[in-house]
Write a protein that holds these residues in place. Structure first.
Motif, PDB file in Angstrom:
ATOM      1  N   ARG A  18       0.901  -1.257   0.040  1.00 19.89           N
ATOM      2  CA  ARG A  18       0.083   0.071  -0.067  1.00 19.89           C
ATOM      3  C   ARG A  18       0.741   1.272   0.005  1.00 19.89           C
ATOM      4  NH1 ARG A  18      -4.489   1.184   4.645  1.00 19.89           N
ATOM      5  NH2 ARG A  18      -2.545   0.862   5.789  1.00 19.89           N
ATOM      6  N   ALA A  19       1.894   1.203   0.551  1.00 19.56           N
ATOM      7  CA  ALA A  19       2.864   2.547   0.835  1.00 19.56           C
ATOM      8  C   ALA A  19       3.437   2.950  -0.596  1.00 19.56           C
ATOM      9  CB  ALA A  19       3.895   2.249   1.679  1.00 19.56           C
ATOM     10  N   LEU A  28      -0.941  13.107  -4.388  1.00 19.09           N
ATOM     11  CA  LEU A  28      -0.948  13.045  -2.648  1.00 19.09           C
ATOM     12  C   LEU A  28       0.139  13.431  -2.060  1.00 19.09           C
ATOM     13  CD1 LEU A  28      -2.620   9.184  -2.784  1.00 19.09           C
ATOM     14  CD2 LEU A  28      -3.666  11.539  -2.570  1.00 19.09           C
ATOM     15  N   LYS A  29       1.101  14.226  -2.622  1.00 19.50           N
ATOM     16  CA  LYS A  29       2.272  14.539  -1.874  1.00 19.50           C
ATOM     17  C   LYS A  29       2.060  15.435  -0.485  1.00 19.50           C
ATOM     18  CE  LYS A  29       2.990  18.450  -5.052  1.00 19.50           C
ATOM     19  NZ  LYS A  29       3.896  19.149  -5.801  1.00 19.50           N
ATOM     20  N   ASN A  30       1.208  16.227  -0.597  1.00 19.96           N
ATOM     21  CA  ASN A  30       0.836  16.996   0.486  1.00 19.96           C
ATOM     22  C   ASN A  30       0.216  16.206   1.619  1.00 19.96           C
ATOM     23  OD1 ASN A  30       1.516  19.319  -0.706  1.00 19.96           O
ATOM     24  ND2 ASN A  30      -0.361  19.708  -1.654  1.00 19.96           N
ATOM     25  N   CYS A  31      -0.305  14.941   1.513  1.00 23.37           N
ATOM     26  CA  CYS A  31      -0.606  14.020   2.576  1.00 23.37           C
ATOM     27  C   CYS A  31       0.375  13.113   3.138  1.00 23.37           C
ATOM     28  CB  CYS A  31      -1.746  13.361   1.959  1.00 23.37           C
ATOM     29  SG  CYS A  31      -2.951  14.205   1.169  1.00 23.37           S
ATOM     30  N   TRP A  32       1.513  12.889   2.211  1.00 21.14           N
ATOM     31  CA  TRP A  32       2.403  11.744   2.545  1.00 21.14           C
ATOM     32  C   TRP A  32       2.993  11.671   3.893  1.00 21.14           C
ATOM     33  CZ3 TRP A  32       5.703  12.716  -2.523  1.00 21.14           C
ATOM     34  CH2 TRP A  32       5.061  12.042  -3.701  1.00 21.14           C
ATOM     35  N   LYS A  33       3.612  12.872   4.395  1.00 21.22           N
ATOM     36  CA  LYS A  33       4.091  12.986   5.674  1.00 21.22           C
ATOM     37  C   LYS A  33       3.105  12.369   6.834  1.00 21.22           C
ATOM     38  CE  LYS A  33       5.715  16.380   9.221  1.00 21.22           C
ATOM     39  NZ  LYS A  33       7.207  15.697   9.447  1.00 21.22           N
ATOM     40  N   ALA A  38       0.958   8.032  10.287  1.00 14.97           N
ATOM     41  CA  ALA A  38       0.175   7.157  10.793  1.00 14.97           C
ATOM     42  C   ALA A  38       0.363   5.815  10.716  1.00 14.97           C
ATOM     43  CB  ALA A  38      -1.420   7.688  10.230  1.00 14.97           C
ATOM     44  N   GLU A  39       1.060   5.426   9.526  1.00 12.42           N
ATOM     45  CA  GLU A  39       1.129   4.153   9.347  1.00 12.42           C
ATOM     46  C   GLU A  39       2.233   3.583  10.246  1.00 12.42           C
ATOM     47  OE1 GLU A  39       0.098   1.955   5.970  1.00 12.42           O
ATOM     48  OE2 GLU A  39      -1.219   3.149   7.104  1.00 12.42           O
ATOM     49  N   LEU A  40       3.399   4.276  10.431  1.00 12.41           N
ATOM     50  CA  LEU A  40       4.461   3.647  11.348  1.00 12.41           C
ATOM     51  C   LEU A  40       3.798   3.685  12.357  1.00 12.41           C
ATOM     52  CD1 LEU A  40       7.446   5.791   9.895  1.00 12.41           C
ATOM     53  CD2 LEU A  40       6.799   3.197   9.699  1.00 12.41           C
TER      54      LEU A  40
END
Length: 211
Positions: A18-19, A28-33, A38-40
């Protein structure tokens, strides 16, 4: 938890499929961080272990000795401004924050997250931002040697020899950064960043640097 241990943990606990999809989508670059943070955090939440997770955690300075206010020990926090020495401040609103922290019986580790995609590296200056984050945590560590801080850089792409030269500031004789390559399996999937696999298919890589 240092850089190598973090990457080993993520390798054993996380499905990168998914990543890879999310970080390959430039729109989606403004959402990546925030998404990667959240994923980690979710990885730690779902794993077996005595983990206490928090996000947006203020960096503590060394506790002020023998100073009490209303029965509580006075605690100061660290503030870092680019190019300056980290300094202790008493007000949280002035303090610097990590993206998340993990507490274990062995202590607390703080994490800074940065994300990028090769196709926009030059425009967004991602590598310069990661180097700036490294300087930030080095200054924090100097101000409070008890801190354990890691910069995590999640990036998507495939790189040739000449392009990997651009990563030298992140892994060299004075900085040791490790890389988890989601395109590889087994023990060979974690190496020094400077030994990143050349070419191959575009994929997500996690680089980590700890102080």
């Amino acid at each position: 938890m240092n850089a190598y241990k973090l990457l080993s943990f993520v390798q054993n606990e996380y499905d990168f499929a998914r990543a890879n999809g999310i970080l390959s989508e430039i729109n989606l670059k403004n959402c990546w961080k925030h998404w990667m943070t959240a994923e980690l955090v979710h990885v730690f939440n779902q794993a077996d272990g005595d983990f206490e997770l928090q996000t947006d955690v203020y960096y503590p300075a060394i506790k002020s000795p023998a100073i009490k206010q209303e029965g509580q020990e006075s605690v100061e926090f660290l503030r870092y401004q680019n190019g300056k020495t980290a300094e202790a401040v008493k007000e949280k609103r002035l303090a610097s924050r990590s993206d998340f922290s993990v507490k274990t019986p062995d202590g607390e580790s703080y994490f800074e997250i940065r994300c990028g995609n090769k196709s926009v590296f030059s425009k967004s200056k991602d590598l310069l931002k990661v180097e700036s984050d490294m300087q930030r945590i080095e200054a924090m560590k100097k101000a409070n040697p008890g801190l354990n801080i890691t910069v995590v850089f999640a990036f998507f792409g495939a790189f040739e020899n000449k392009e990997i030269e651009a990563f030298k500031a992140l892994d060299n004789s004075s900085r040791c950064s490790y890389l988890l390559d989601s395109g590889l399996t087994g023990s060979g999937s974690i190496s020094r960043l400077c030994q990143m696999q050349r070419a191959g298919k575009p994929r997500l890589c996690l680089a980590a640097y700890s102080v």
